[in-house]
Each structure stands twice: as C-alpha cells, then as structure tokens.
Motif scaffolding. Structure first.
Motif, short mmCIF file in Angstrom:
data_model
loop_
_atom_site.label_atom_id
_atom_site.label_comp_id
_atom_site.label_asym_id
_atom_site.label_seq_id
_atom_site.Cartn_x
_atom_site.Cartn_y
_atom_site.Cartn_z
N ARG A 52 13.31 6.22 28.66
CA ARG A 52 13.85 7.56 28.91
C ARG A 52 13.73 7.92 30.38
N THR A 53 14.82 8.48 30.90
CA THR A 53 14.81 9.08 32.23
C THR A 53 15.33 10.50 32.08
N THR A 54 15.40 11.22 33.18
CA THR A 54 15.90 12.60 33.11
C THR A 54 17.39 12.65 32.79
N ARG A 55 18.11 11.53 33.02
CA ARG A 55 19.56 11.54 32.84
C ARG A 55 20.06 10.62 31.72
N SER A 56 19.24 9.68 31.30
CA SER A 56 19.75 8.73 30.31
C SER A 56 18.62 8.19 29.45
N GLN A 57 19.01 7.47 28.42
CA GLN A 57 18.05 6.82 27.55
C GLN A 57 18.66 5.52 27.05
N SER A 58 17.82 4.55 26.74
CA SER A 58 18.30 3.28 26.22
C SER A 58 17.24 2.69 25.31
N LEU A 59 17.68 1.88 24.39
CA LEU A 59 16.75 1.25 23.46
C LEU A 59 16.00 0.11 24.15
N THR A 60 14.72 0.03 23.87
CA THR A 60 13.97 -1.15 24.28
C THR A 60 14.32 -2.29 23.32
N GLU A 61 13.83 -3.47 23.59
CA GLU A 61 14.08 -4.59 22.68
C GLU A 61 13.48 -4.31 21.31
N ASP A 62 12.23 -3.78 21.29
CA ASP A 62 11.63 -3.39 20.01
C ASP A 62 12.41 -2.26 19.36
N GLY A 63 12.89 -1.32 20.19
CA GLY A 63 13.65 -0.20 19.66
C GLY A 63 14.93 -0.64 19.00
N GLN A 64 15.62 -1.61 19.60
CA GLN A 64 16.87 -2.12 19.01
C GLN A 64 16.61 -2.78 17.67
N ALA A 65 15.56 -3.59 17.60
CA ALA A 65 15.24 -4.26 16.34
C ALA A 65 14.86 -3.24 15.27
N TYR A 66 14.07 -2.23 15.66
CA TYR A 66 13.66 -1.22 14.69
C TYR A 66 14.87 -0.37 14.25
N TYR A 67 15.73 -0.02 15.19
CA TYR A 67 16.92 0.77 14.87
C TYR A 67 17.80 0.03 13.85
N ASP A 68 18.05 -1.25 14.07
CA ASP A 68 18.90 -2.01 13.15
C ASP A 68 18.34 -1.97 11.74
N ARG A 69 17.03 -2.12 11.60
CA ARG A 69 16.44 -2.10 10.27
C ARG A 69 16.43 -0.69 9.67
N CYS A 70 16.23 0.31 10.51
CA CYS A 70 16.27 1.70 10.02
C CYS A 70 17.64 2.04 9.45
#
Length: 312
Positions: A52-70
């Motif tokens: 997370r930054t003040t202007r944008s956000q992106s998934l981490t590698e762990d975040g991407q894997a967790y998101y896909d399963r969620c």
C-alpha cells in the motif's frame, strides 16, 4: 478460535475495486474500518497481503495466492446458499434494482410492488435513475436497460420487448402552430429535447417511406427526465418524442395527441440485466419472472401501419 472467514469478503472487495475507498462504499463502511479489517486479517495470517502507498495498492505474492483461494471459497459458499435457496418456496432477503425514470415509475415499480406484497420477507430497494449504472461494481441484483446492450462476459440478460416512440403535443399547441404531417414540416416547430449527459438527443425519424431521417429542429427546452418532457408538452411548450406506451396514457384523457402517426422513432430493445452467476438466487428469479409476465403487455406494440425501417 477466530472466524476463519473474518475479513475475507472485505479483502476480496478491496482487490476487486482496486481501492479502499470504493470497497468501503460498496460495503457501506468507512474507509478506516476497511483498513482496520485488512490489518487484522494480515495480523491473523502473519503475512502482508497488500503493498500500500498513498496512491495505489497491489497484491503481494502471498496476497495473490490467498486472493485466488478466497474467490474460489466464496464461490463455493455462494453455490451452497443457492442450493438452499432453491429448496425454498418463499424468496427473501434484499433485492437491489435500478430502472430508468419513466419506465421505472410507470412500469417496473407497480410490478415490484405487487411482488413485495406477495412476498413480505423480500426487501426490494429500487433506484429510479437514467444514469448508466455499473451492475456488478455497484452491487445491483437486477437492472433494466433500454437500448442496445454492450457485450459483457459478466452479465446475463433477458429481453422484455421493444419500446416504440411517437411524437406527441398538447391540442392547444397544435391549435396555435399547426399540425406537422411529415419530417419536413417539423422545421420551425418548438420541440422538447431529451438530454443525455447534457446533450440534446437528435430527432431521428422513420418517415412514411421507411427511411430514417434526421429532423432539423432547435429545442427550446431540454430535460434529462422523461416525466419533465411530458409536463412541458402538457403545458403546450411544443412537440415531444415520448414512448408510445406513455403517450397513450395521456391520449386517453385528451391531454396529448399523437402527430405524424405514420412516422416513428427507431424502436429500442428493453432488457433485464443481472450479474452472471452459475446459480440465480430465488429472489432475482422471482423478480425476473414477474417482470417478464407483465411488462410486455404494458409497453405494447406499434400501430399496425408503422413503417418498416429500410436499410440504405
């Protein structure tokens, strides 16, 4: 033991919207509340899910894997609820619907009021607006669209019928300015325009010979609300394009009359649109069935002598 699903829906919505603020709006929460949910979720999992930054956000590698399963897990839960829902005879829960203004007031709302009366456990929230809504992003269960549909992989649709339009005016206006008989006669007449995004829509007319012609008219008044156009026509301000089903209601009382009866606006398709899903909730299915059963008779058909549109 903490709830394993705590924060999952919020996390998925944050990823899908790409913004904490938009996710908060969709979830009816504050931005800070959404941020706290994500922080608690990351603390419980012991990993960072989002950069997370003040202007944008992106998934981490762990975040991407967790998101896909969620996403897969929530889809399974949705399917399970749909299976339970299909065994019910009584629709329940909140149904969010968006409809165009005049069509919504005169056609859709009466049908949905009847549906609500028959099913008291069903809560129906109706947004009546001519604004183009994003069905998925804004969380609507069902939307009525008048006009051509854009291709979409995320939406399903069912045609309700065709909306035809005719030119109407108050008898007092015609007594003062005369009755036009063809497209050329429209020149010099006062007209009431429909505004879309602040721009007056052109008067394209299917003439008696079946050709589409653009009438040369200069609007004196413009509205982005069809009922406003009706009110101005009733007050004698000029000619107005109106849906034929709406104009006929005022013709019965003599308040408005149809002019150029052999000329029409090109017909528009009317569709029901909803988020595409493997399982259609009972509440949505009941609303679709009710509207399909009643709306076609309300909007009717054009006169038997309506000209056919010829391709040029």
């Amino acid at each position: 033991m903490s709830d394993i699903l705590d924060g999952v829906t919020t996390f998925v919505r944050v990823v899908e919207t790409g913004s904490f603020a938009l996710a908060a709006e969709r979830l009816n929460l504050t931005r800070s509340a959404v941020g706290k949910v994500i922080v608690r979720l990351e603390k419980r999992l012991g990993v960072r899910l989002l950069n997370r930054t003040t202007r944008s956000q992106s998934l981490t590698e762990d975040g991407q894997a967790y998101y896909d399963r969620c996403v897969r897990a929530l889809a399974e839960l949705e399917a399970a609820e749909a299976d339970l829902d299909s065994g019910r005879r009584e629709p329940r829960g909140r149904l969010r619907v968006s409809v165009p203004q005049a069509f919504g007031h005169h056609c859709v709302a009466p049908v949905l009021l009847g549906l609500a009366r028959r099913h008291p456990q069903l809560r129906i929230d109706i947004s009546i607006t001519d604004r183009f809504v994003d069905v998925v992003e804004e969380g609507y269960d069902l939307v009525v669209r008048v006009g051509p549909l854009a291709d979409s992989v995320s939406l399903a649709a069912r045609k309700l019928g065709m909306q035809y339009a005719s030119i109407g005016a108050a008898p007092a206006y015609l007594a003062r300015h005369g009755t036009p008989r063809n497209v050329d006669d429209l020149r010099g007449h006062a007209v009431i325009a429909y505004l879309r995004a602040g721009t007056a829509q052109p008067w394209d007319v299917v003439d008696v010979d079946g050709q589409i012609r653009r009438a040369q008219v200069q609007p004196q008044l413009g509205f982005d609300d069809m009922q406003g156009i009706v009110d101005a026509a009733l007050a004698g301000f000029g000619l107005a394009w109106l849906p034929s089903w709406l104009l006929s209601r005022y013709e019965k009382t003599g308040a408005l009359v149809t002019v150029m009866e052999n000329c029409f606006r090109p017909a528009q398709e009317v569709h029901l649109v909803w988020p595409k899903s493997r399982y259609l909730p009972l509440k949505t299915r009941c609303a679709i069935d009710a509207l399909v059963a009643e709306i076609p008779a309300m909007i009717g058909a054009p006169a038997a002598d309506a000209p056919r549109v010829r391709n040029t």
